[in-house]
Write an enzyme that holds these catalytic residues in place. Structure first.
Site, PDB file in Angstrom:
ATOM      1  N   LEU A   1     -68.128 -44.444 -21.816  1.00 46.74           N
ATOM      2  CA  LEU A   1     -66.962 -43.972 -22.554  1.00 46.74           C
ATOM      3  C   LEU A   1     -65.930 -45.084 -22.467  1.00 46.74           C
ATOM      4  O   LEU A   1     -65.730 -45.657 -21.394  1.00 46.74           O
ATOM      5  CB  LEU A   1     -66.371 -42.702 -21.936  1.00 46.74           C
ATOM      6  CG  LEU A   1     -67.064 -41.376 -22.187  1.00 46.74           C
ATOM      7  CD1 LEU A   1     -66.332 -40.259 -21.451  1.00 46.74           C
ATOM      8  CD2 LEU A   1     -67.153 -41.064 -23.655  1.00 46.74           C
ATOM      9  N   ASP A   2     -65.272 -45.387 -23.552  1.00 45.11           N
ATOM     10  CA  ASP A   2     -64.244 -46.424 -23.540  1.00 45.11           C
ATOM     11  C   ASP A   2     -63.080 -46.013 -22.647  1.00 45.11           C
ATOM     12  O   ASP A   2     -62.839 -44.823 -22.404  1.00 45.11           O
ATOM     13  CB  ASP A   2     -63.741 -46.690 -24.960  1.00 45.11           C
ATOM     14  CG  ASP A   2     -64.779 -47.379 -25.829  1.00 45.11           C
ATOM     15  OD1 ASP A   2     -65.688 -48.024 -25.267  1.00 45.11           O
ATOM     16  OD2 ASP A   2     -64.673 -47.278 -27.056  1.00 45.11           O
TER      17      ASP A   2
END
Length: 158
Positions: free
Chosen positions: A114-115
């Site tokens: 996930l960024d």
């Protein structure tokens, strides 16, 4: 050809002005073979250059990391926005893995990403073999996430 420390830093490392490197050499923030060296010091093959700097790590949002579920193999959490998953760039301590490893006193491994600015559910594994297995399942799109009663279920798709 031989070069001085001043020449190397002004030509090869242009993140700072030449004056900065001169001051850093004079103060010992840049060393050659663990010793102070001036800008005229001639470098030799296999010299070890170290540059000591003090950095402040950027802050992340002060949100509790919600544990959705866990067992002996898997830890599923709700990652807050602004927190990177692992060490990257300027983030070394304010990462999801570091914070959870301190909390649970065990190493953790990722199987998907996930960024940093994205919040959401992330699956972490408690051993590298399981992480590889789950990573392969995510890559092959053979894992389906479903939620219910604050529990996260991962089902291998046919």
């Amino acid at each position: 050809s031989t070069q001085s420390t001043g020449e190397v830093f002004s030509q090869e490392f242009q993140a700072y002005a030449e004056d900065y490197y001169k001051r850093a050499l004079a103060s010992g923030r840049i060393t050659v073979n663990a010793e102070k060296a001036g800008p005229d010091h001639v470098l030799q093959d296999h010299d070890f250059i170290a540059h000591y700097i003090h950095r402040h790590e950027p802050p992340v949002l002060d949100r509790e990391i919600e544990i959705i579920c866990q067992d002996e193999q898997v830890l599923v959490v709700n990652k807050p926005a602004s927190v990177p998953v692992h060490t990257t760039g300027r983030f070394h301590h304010n990462t999801l893995l570091k914070m959870l490893e301190l909390r649970f006193k065990i190493p953790l491994y990722t199987c998907h990403r996930l960024d940093r600015l994205t919040s959401g559910v992330i699956v972490l594994l408690k051993d590298p073999t399981s992480a590889r297995t789950y990573s392969d399942l995510f890559i092959a799109h053979k894992v389906k996430k479903s939620t219910g009663n604050q529990k996260m279920a991962f089902k291998q798709m046919e």
